[in-house]
Design a protein around this motif. Structure first.
Motif, PDB file in Angstrom:
ATOM      1  N   UNK A 116       0.831  -1.223   0.000  1.00  0.00           N
ATOM      2  CA  UNK A 116       0.000   0.000   0.000  1.00  0.00           C
ATOM      3  C   UNK A 116       0.860   1.266   0.000  1.00  0.00           C
ATOM      4  N   UNK A 117       1.918   1.257   0.768  1.00  0.00           N
ATOM      5  CA  UNK A 117       2.704   2.480   0.949  1.00  0.00           C
ATOM      6  C   UNK A 117       3.806   2.648  -0.089  1.00  0.00           C
ATOM      7  N   UNK A 118       3.820   1.798  -1.120  1.00  0.00           N
ATOM      8  CA  UNK A 118       4.810   1.969  -2.199  1.00  0.00           C
ATOM      9  C   UNK A 118       4.201   2.621  -3.417  1.00  0.00           C
ATOM     10  N   UNK A 119       2.937   3.017  -3.319  1.00  0.00           N
ATOM     11  CA  UNK A 119       2.276   3.541  -4.519  1.00  0.00           C
ATOM     12  C   UNK A 119       2.846   4.873  -4.966  1.00  0.00           C
ATOM     13  N   UNK A 120       3.245   5.703  -4.043  1.00  0.00           N
ATOM     14  CA  UNK A 120       3.738   7.033  -4.418  1.00  0.00           C
ATOM     15  C   UNK A 120       5.227   7.214  -4.146  1.00  0.00           C
ATOM     16  N   UNK A 121       5.738   6.507  -3.171  1.00  0.00           N
ATOM     17  CA  UNK A 121       7.165   6.649  -2.834  1.00  0.00           C
ATOM     18  C   UNK A 121       7.633   5.324  -2.258  1.00  0.00           C
ATOM     19  N   UNK A 122       8.930   5.177  -2.064  1.00  0.00           N
ATOM     20  CA  UNK A 122       9.379   3.913  -1.501  1.00  0.00           C
ATOM     21  C   UNK A 122       8.949   3.871  -0.029  1.00  0.00           C
ATOM     22  N   UNK A 162     -10.389  -0.725   5.641  1.00  0.00           N
ATOM     23  CA  UNK A 162     -10.128  -0.322   7.008  1.00  0.00           C
ATOM     24  C   UNK A 162      -9.219  -1.328   7.709  1.00  0.00           C
ATOM     25  N   UNK A 163      -9.411  -2.593   7.387  1.00  0.00           N
ATOM     26  CA  UNK A 163      -8.593  -3.591   8.080  1.00  0.00           C
ATOM     27  C   UNK A 163      -7.132  -3.513   7.614  1.00  0.00           C
ATOM     28  N   UNK A 164      -6.926  -3.178   6.338  1.00  0.00           N
ATOM     29  CA  UNK A 164      -5.547  -2.967   5.879  1.00  0.00           C
ATOM     30  C   UNK A 164      -4.920  -1.758   6.575  1.00  0.00           C
ATOM     31  N   UNK A 165      -5.711  -0.724   6.749  1.00  0.00           N
ATOM     32  CA  UNK A 165      -5.214   0.469   7.444  1.00  0.00           C
ATOM     33  C   UNK A 165      -4.788   0.094   8.869  1.00  0.00           C
ATOM     34  N   UNK A 192      -1.552  -1.814   8.849  1.00  0.00           N
ATOM     35  CA  UNK A 192      -0.400  -0.952   8.577  1.00  0.00           C
ATOM     36  C   UNK A 192      -0.044  -0.123   9.812  1.00  0.00           C
ATOM     37  N   UNK A 193      -1.064   0.443  10.440  1.00  0.00           N
ATOM     38  CA  UNK A 193      -0.812   1.263  11.635  1.00  0.00           C
ATOM     39  C   UNK A 193      -0.166   0.404  12.724  1.00  0.00           C
ATOM     40  N   UNK A 194      -0.661  -0.819  12.889  1.00  0.00           N
ATOM     41  CA  UNK A 194      -0.096  -1.697  13.926  1.00  0.00           C
ATOM     42  C   UNK A 194       1.374  -2.020  13.610  1.00  0.00           C
ATOM     43  N   UNK A 216       0.956   7.551  14.088  1.00  0.00           N
ATOM     44  CA  UNK A 216       0.978   6.746  12.863  1.00  0.00           C
ATOM     45  C   UNK A 216      -0.406   6.679  12.234  1.00  0.00           C
ATOM     46  N   UNK A 217      -1.413   6.566  13.082  1.00  0.00           N
ATOM     47  CA  UNK A 217      -2.785   6.548  12.571  1.00  0.00           C
ATOM     48  C   UNK A 217      -3.068   7.803  11.742  1.00  0.00           C
ATOM     49  N   UNK A 218      -2.652   8.965  12.269  1.00  0.00           N
ATOM     50  CA  UNK A 218      -2.954  10.194  11.541  1.00  0.00           C
ATOM     51  C   UNK A 218      -2.080  10.327  10.296  1.00  0.00           C
ATOM     52  N   UNK A 219      -0.850   9.853  10.395  1.00  0.00           N
ATOM     53  CA  UNK A 219       0.029   9.891   9.212  1.00  0.00           C
ATOM     54  C   UNK A 219      -0.520   9.009   8.096  1.00  0.00           C
ATOM     55  N   UNK A 220      -0.936   7.795   8.442  1.00  0.00           N
ATOM     56  CA  UNK A 220      -1.471   6.871   7.440  1.00  0.00           C
ATOM     57  C   UNK A 220      -2.754   7.443   6.834  1.00  0.00           C
ATOM     58  N   UNK A 221      -3.607   7.999   7.665  1.00  0.00           N
ATOM     59  CA  UNK A 221      -4.838   8.623   7.167  1.00  0.00           C
ATOM     60  C   UNK A 221      -4.512   9.759   6.197  1.00  0.00           C
ATOM     61  N   UNK A 222      -3.521  10.579   6.585  1.00  0.00           N
ATOM     62  CA  UNK A 222      -3.097  11.688   5.726  1.00  0.00           C
ATOM     63  C   UNK A 222      -2.592  11.164   4.374  1.00  0.00           C
ATOM     64  N   UNK A 223      -1.794  10.112   4.423  1.00  0.00           N
ATOM     65  CA  UNK A 223      -1.196   9.567   3.200  1.00  0.00           C
ATOM     66  C   UNK A 223      -2.235   8.934   2.286  1.00  0.00           C
ATOM     67  N   UNK A 224      -3.266   8.368   2.877  1.00  0.00           N
ATOM     68  CA  UNK A 224      -4.210   7.589   2.076  1.00  0.00           C
ATOM     69  C   UNK A 224      -5.508   8.325   1.789  1.00  0.00           C
ATOM     70  N   UNK A 225      -5.517   9.634   2.024  1.00  0.00           N
ATOM     71  CA  UNK A 225      -6.787  10.340   1.869  1.00  0.00           C
ATOM     72  C   UNK A 225      -7.383  10.238   0.467  1.00  0.00           C
ATOM     73  N   UNK A 226      -6.517  10.075  -0.552  1.00  0.00           N
ATOM     74  CA  UNK A 226      -7.054   9.984  -1.916  1.00  0.00           C
ATOM     75  C   UNK A 226      -7.228   8.530  -2.359  1.00  0.00           C
ATOM     76  N   UNK A 227      -6.757   7.627  -1.528  1.00  0.00           N
ATOM     77  CA  UNK A 227      -6.806   6.206  -1.854  1.00  0.00           C
ATOM     78  C   UNK A 227      -7.994   5.543  -1.183  1.00  0.00           C
TER      79      UNK A 227
END
Ligand code: HEC
Length: 149
Positions: A34-40, A70-73, A76-78, A54-65
């Motif tokens: 999931x997190x390799x879509x835009x950058x390494x 939710x379970x993948x999110x 990833x956060x865990x 981390x929860x807020x960072x992941x939410x920020x990163x995936x706002x357009x995705x």
């Protein structure tokens, strides 16, 4: 996006030298795909955060995705919260290099902290630390959650 992209490129250049690898563990594969879509996925190396951070960072990163479940999110956060936790730095004991990497200071700033400590004794509060000549008070203030006295 233009500004974001150039910040990303700058970061890539700055991090070009850190050849660290991602720790293994549950969730690593989901995170990497999931997190390799835009950058390494290496963008997370060197970051430290609580689960909430981390929860807020992941939410920020995936706002357009919107196709990430939710379970993948959660997975990833865990993974990130477990492998990239906040590591506190004891400013009275840490070596210059640990101050430098742990608090993202320059070599000069971290050496100034060690020299000041050796000359004046242990720091007791954040205000003591701000007295170190050449240290950026705003920068050190922003790291206060990572500091231990
Ligand atoms: C839609 C594209 C996109 C996806 C998907 C994405 N990122 Fe990012 N990420 C970026 C951009 C653009 C930057 C650099 C600009 C910035 O800092 O906002 C960045 C920078 C980062 C940074 C470093 C800067 C910072 O803000 O701390 C981290 C850490 C990060 N991403 C983590 C992640 C994680 C974790 C995931 C997976 C959940 C992820 N990214 C998925 C676009 C994305």
């Amino acid at each position: 996006m233009g500004v974001k992209l150039s910040r990303y490129l700058l970061c890539l250049i700055a991090c070009g030298a850190c050849a660290q690898t991602l720790p293994d563990g549950p969730g690593k594969e989901t995170f990497q795909s999931v997190c390799s879509r835009c950058h390494t996925p290496d963008a997370v190396i060197g970051k430290q955060g609580s689960k909430q951070w981390w929860q807020s960072k992941v939410t920020e990163m995936l706002q357009e995705d919107t196709d990430v479940t939710e379970s993948d999110v959660d997975t990833i956060v865990a993974y990130l919260a477990k492998n990239f936790p906040i590591v506190r730095i004891n400013v009275n004991k840490a070596r210059a290099l640990d101050l430098e990497t742990g608090l993202e200071l320059t070599a000069k700033e971290s050496e100034a902290i060690v020299q000041y400590r050796e000359a004046k004794g242990n720091f007791k509060t954040l205000d003591d630390l701000k007295k170190v000549p050449g240290l950026d008070a705003v920068k050190i203030e922003s790291k206060k959650d990572l500091l231990e006295f």
